[in-house]
Motif scaffolding. Sequence first.
Motif, mmCIF file in Angstrom:
data_model
loop_
_atom_site.group_PDB
_atom_site.id
_atom_site.type_symbol
_atom_site.label_atom_id
_atom_site.label_comp_id
_atom_site.label_asym_id
_atom_site.label_seq_id
_atom_site.Cartn_x
_atom_site.Cartn_y
_atom_site.Cartn_z
ATOM 1 N N ASN A 1 0.900 -1.413 -0.032
ATOM 2 C CA ASN A 1 -0.012 0.027 0.062
ATOM 3 C C ASN A 1 0.773 1.226 0.091
ATOM 4 O O ASN A 1 0.578 2.287 -0.735
ATOM 5 N N GLU A 2 2.125 1.090 0.724
ATOM 6 C CA GLU A 2 2.817 2.463 0.676
ATOM 7 C C GLU A 2 3.478 2.364 -0.643
ATOM 8 O O GLU A 2 3.927 3.405 -0.932
ATOM 9 N N SER A 3 3.809 1.556 -1.466
ATOM 10 C CA SER A 3 4.567 1.286 -2.388
ATOM 11 C C SER A 3 4.340 1.856 -3.664
ATOM 12 O O SER A 3 4.812 2.412 -4.626
ATOM 13 N N VAL A 4 2.694 1.870 -3.716
ATOM 14 C CA VAL A 4 2.016 2.185 -5.015
ATOM 15 C C VAL A 4 2.308 3.438 -5.508
ATOM 16 O O VAL A 4 2.322 3.528 -6.679
ATOM 17 N N PHE A 5 2.509 4.524 -4.494
ATOM 18 C CA PHE A 5 2.676 5.816 -5.166
ATOM 19 C C PHE A 5 4.105 5.997 -5.953
ATOM 20 O O PHE A 5 4.089 6.496 -6.970
ATOM 21 N N VAL B 1 -8.262 0.429 -3.265
ATOM 22 C CA VAL B 1 -8.292 0.778 -4.605
ATOM 23 C C VAL B 1 -6.762 1.390 -5.418
ATOM 24 O O VAL B 1 -6.793 0.775 -6.458
ATOM 25 N N PRO B 2 -5.912 1.837 -4.617
ATOM 26 C CA PRO B 2 -4.774 1.974 -5.347
ATOM 27 C C PRO B 2 -3.961 1.127 -5.916
ATOM 28 O O PRO B 2 -3.437 1.155 -6.812
ATOM 29 N N MET B 3 -4.416 -0.069 -5.248
ATOM 30 C CA MET B 3 -3.512 -1.532 -5.404
ATOM 31 C C MET B 3 -4.087 -1.962 -7.156
ATOM 32 O O MET B 3 -3.164 -2.053 -7.674
ATOM 33 N N LEU B 4 -5.453 -1.801 -7.054
ATOM 34 C CA LEU B 4 -6.042 -2.318 -8.160
ATOM 35 C C LEU B 4 -5.686 -1.170 -9.485
ATOM 36 O O LEU B 4 -5.102 -1.840 -10.597
ATOM 37 N N LEU B 5 -5.799 0.016 -9.191
ATOM 38 C CA LEU B 5 -5.364 1.140 -10.128
ATOM 39 C C LEU B 5 -3.882 0.807 -10.562
ATOM 40 O O LEU B 5 -3.675 0.771 -11.755
ATOM 41 N N THR B 6 -2.958 0.628 -9.555
ATOM 42 C CA THR B 6 -1.605 0.525 -9.933
ATOM 43 C C THR B 6 -1.474 -0.675 -10.907
ATOM 44 O O THR B 6 -0.690 -0.817 -11.934
#
Lengths: 330, 316
Positions: free
Chosen positions: B19-23, B141-146
């Motif tokens: 979760n931290e690394s998606v950015f 959501v960010p995981m899926l987007l990434t």
Amino acid sequence: MTRLERALRAHEGPVVVAWVVLIIVFTVGSSHFLTISNIDQVLVQSLFVVFVAIGMTFVLTVGGIDLSVGSVIGLGGAITGLLLIHGVPAWLAVLGGLAAGGFTGLANGLLITRLGLADFIVTLATLSVVQGIVEVMTANAPINYPPHALSTLTSGHIGSVSTAVVYAVLIVIVMTGVYRFTPFGRAVVAVGMNPRAARLAGIGVETTRVRAYVVSGVLAGLAGVFLASYLSTVQALQGSGYELTAIAAAVIGGTSLRGGRGSVWGAALGALLLSTLQNGLVLLGLNGYWFDLVTGGVIALAVGLGGGLQGIRWIGREKVARPYQDGSPA
Amino acid sequence: MGVASPGFTSLNGWYFMVNESVFIILIAVGMTVVLIVGGIDLSVGSGMAVAAALSGQLLLDGVPMALVFVIVLLVGVAVGLVNGLLITYVGIPDFIATLAMLTALRGVLLIWTQGNPVLGYVTHAYGVIGGSTKIAPYLTVPMLLTLAVAIAGSVLLRYTVLGRHIHAVGGDGDAAVLMGVRAKRVKIACYVISGVLAALSGILLAGYLSQVSPGTTASGYELMAVAAAVLGGASLSGGRGSVFGACLGAIALTVITNLLSWWNVNPNWSDVLVGVLILLAALLQRAGVIVATRGGQTKRPRLADPQPVTRAPQSV
């Protein structure tokens, strides 16, 4: 080709033009700008970046890049400060700071040449490693070395000029000489232009690259010592971000990121340009937040202008560009 | 590892790190595209910060969320477009143009906010989008987007015309031009991709952090993204890179920074370890390259030769 034209098309042309324009703007905008004390202040505030940018010029010319200098500034200051706290004489402490910088440069150079790793990655790694070492060494607390131990470096005056400015001018002259007139300086340019040709000409390519990184490390260490003297304290992160500023200063001053071309005094002037900008904006009454935006614009303008001035053909003369005959070094 | 730290073997630990690394992953994907075309985009750190602050502020001003995201993504397009135009048409070197953009964007942000943090904009919906609220166990959501971005990036680079052109321009710009590739447009497209992904990453980051500090948010992320892309196999001299590798590189960097706090080591050592591991990874990669070419003709990366002066085709 006229003398003026040749001067404008020199690689240092844009930075000179940009700097003169800034000086005119600020002089018109503020009566305080062109006073001796303010000029002295601008010069003193620029010299940290001046030192780092000069070292960066050697590394960029040889075809490399040194991102580690931001941490090396902290390292040089921290080593000097810690040595002073332990009662080491000031001159020896300063030498210690320079040696620490030189050692980092040596490590960079050896990792790059012996292991064949990319300059960007190695120096990005050492940026992180050295920063960590300084944080551990200082336990993230400021080092308050004995007061006045380093004050002669930046607080002394000769007439109305700071001694620091004298040191900086000396360094610029000496390093310009090293770059342009010594076998090492010529080797740096040759290796950056064409490593294979340099090797065939009998130049030690790897040795030259390592030496360029050592020069960069020592000068970053020197900047750290001066910064420690100027701030009268040392903090782990006090050189953070200087790597990108120094690269910008060197490139504004006419140094190529592709190697083979550079100018020591151009880099120094590039650093001075950024410092003048910072000082002038405050005098014009803009708050400090404007500095980043204007700096970005000036970097783009100075380098873009460089491309423009290279392409200028004076009206009525040399309408057709003819390679090798336009006086610029082929 | 697992013995020393219970967190490392638990799903929770991994969930936290991913979760931290998606950015970083998002901007590392953009960086990979730019590195392959032979450029570098240093502006992404500030681009993220501007996108994050702009999202927060527009939401505070009562603009509908969907419209906010569209506007911010368009700002990302504009930033990439300006980068690309400065590089291809004004002729400023990639490093310098995007460094100027990095500085200028941070300046715009500071002037606009006067240094005050943007906060109080987070709603439940934005928290879900930013990944501070899970949508299913261990899933945000960010995981899926990434994941979607990474797949799209891989497909783009491998199977589309633009992707082949990106490799061609990065491999040999002059040859690509002679083949009829519009090298300048390809390069601009790469910077636009990077700009949009930085904006997307900024939008998500604003939802995750629930506060944006103009001076510090996402500062230094550009170098992390370059490191991640290079660890993942991208070459700084262009023509080579892998989206999948960049994702692994970004996760590896996040894992490294989190390892030490789990081991209860003095956190000051984490910078040292990050640096050493970047070196080790680069060495492993280098060793891999040597092994891969051992059978045939050994290809050593050529040291940069200067461009020939006589023929001067407008390279990118």
